[in-house]
Design a protein around this motif. Structure first.
Motif, PDB file in Angstrom:
ATOM      1  N   UNK A 132      32.172  60.972  72.489  1.00  0.00           N
ATOM      2  CA  UNK A 132      33.246  60.174  71.770  1.00  0.00           C
ATOM      3  C   UNK A 132      33.971  59.197  72.858  1.00  0.00           C
ATOM      4  N   UNK A 133      33.921  59.730  74.228  1.00  0.00           N
ATOM      5  CA  UNK A 133      34.481  58.888  75.299  1.00  0.00           C
ATOM      6  C   UNK A 133      33.534  57.854  75.997  1.00  0.00           C
ATOM      7  N   UNK A 134      32.574  57.712  75.062  1.00  0.00           N
ATOM      8  CA  UNK A 134      31.380  56.770  75.779  1.00  0.00           C
ATOM      9  C   UNK A 134      30.615  57.293  76.928  1.00  0.00           C
ATOM     10  N   UNK A 135      30.618  58.626  77.346  1.00  0.00           N
ATOM     11  CA  UNK A 135      30.002  58.993  78.447  1.00  0.00           C
ATOM     12  C   UNK A 135      28.800  59.676  77.725  1.00  0.00           C
ATOM     13  N   UNK A 136      27.645  59.028  77.285  1.00  0.00           N
ATOM     14  CA  UNK A 136      26.691  59.650  76.255  1.00  0.00           C
ATOM     15  C   UNK A 136      25.883  60.601  77.162  1.00  0.00           C
ATOM     16  N   UNK A 137      25.721  61.803  76.563  1.00  0.00           N
ATOM     17  CA  UNK A 137      24.710  62.786  76.732  1.00  0.00           C
ATOM     18  C   UNK A 137      23.777  62.780  75.894  1.00  0.00           C
ATOM     19  N   UNK A 138      22.497  62.611  76.112  1.00  0.00           N
ATOM     20  CA  UNK A 138      21.256  62.443  75.063  1.00  0.00           C
ATOM     21  C   UNK A 138      20.247  63.813  75.264  1.00  0.00           C
ATOM     22  N   UNK A 139      20.538  64.555  76.440  1.00  0.00           N
ATOM     23  CA  UNK A 139      19.809  65.624  76.522  1.00  0.00           C
ATOM     24  C   UNK A 139      20.245  67.006  76.610  1.00  0.00           C
ATOM     25  N   UNK A 140      19.713  68.089  76.135  1.00  0.00           N
ATOM     26  CA  UNK A 140      20.151  69.362  76.235  1.00  0.00           C
ATOM     27  C   UNK A 140      18.788  70.394  76.718  1.00  0.00           C
ATOM     28  N   UNK A 141      18.884  70.899  77.694  1.00  0.00           N
ATOM     29  CA  UNK A 141      17.639  71.671  78.187  1.00  0.00           C
ATOM     30  C   UNK A 141      18.030  72.946  78.132  1.00  0.00           C
ATOM     31  N   UNK A 142      17.265  73.664  77.585  1.00  0.00           N
ATOM     32  CA  UNK A 142      17.637  75.396  77.453  1.00  0.00           C
ATOM     33  C   UNK A 142      16.368  75.872  77.988  1.00  0.00           C
ATOM     34  N   UNK A 143      16.897  76.964  78.701  1.00  0.00           N
ATOM     35  CA  UNK A 143      15.827  77.978  79.496  1.00  0.00           C
ATOM     36  C   UNK A 143      14.906  78.601  78.298  1.00  0.00           C
TER      37      UNK A 143
END
Length: 119
Positions: free
Chosen positions: A32-43
């Motif tokens: 929302x604050x334009x600090x984009x996270x595109x990845x989620x890594x799950x064990x």
């Protein structure tokens, strides 16, 4: 300061817990604050679908069905393949945290580690 291609790392993105809920909330807030996270890594992924709603833009990578032993080689490979430059992990297992730190160092990735439950 740019933190580049960003990812969060969680132990199991499919469960409904505090870490997972905080992770989903943080990703939404950052985006929302334009600090984009595109990845989620799950064990791991113990369920077919996540119990918590994550942002639609996320690319989810699951390292193992049931992780055993040192996870750092597999995590390093993913960080390099996805060109992740910054990884955030909030966990409560020091062994896993040290392996995440080692994986990030091997991949040339900045790791931001937070001990879950620490004020």
């Amino acid at each position: 300061m740019s933190i580049g291609n960003r990812a969060f790392f969680v132990l199991d993105y499919t469960v409904t817990g505090g870490v997972e809920r905080v992770t989903a909330s943080l990703i939404s807030l950052f985006n929302k604050n334009e600090l984009i996270f595109q990845h989620l890594i799950s064990l791991n992924a113990s369920n077919e679908k996540p119990a918590i709603v994550y942002p639609d833009n996320l690319i989810v990578t699951v390292l193992f069905k049931n992780a055993k032993g040192d996870i750092s080689p597999a995590l390093s490979r993913v960080l390099i393949e996805k060109k992740i430059t910054t990884l955030i992990f909030q966990g409560d297992n020091m062994t896993t945290a040290l392996q995440v730190q080692r994986a990030a160092a091997n991949a040339g990735c900045k790791a931001i580690l937070h001990y879950h439950g620490s004020p």
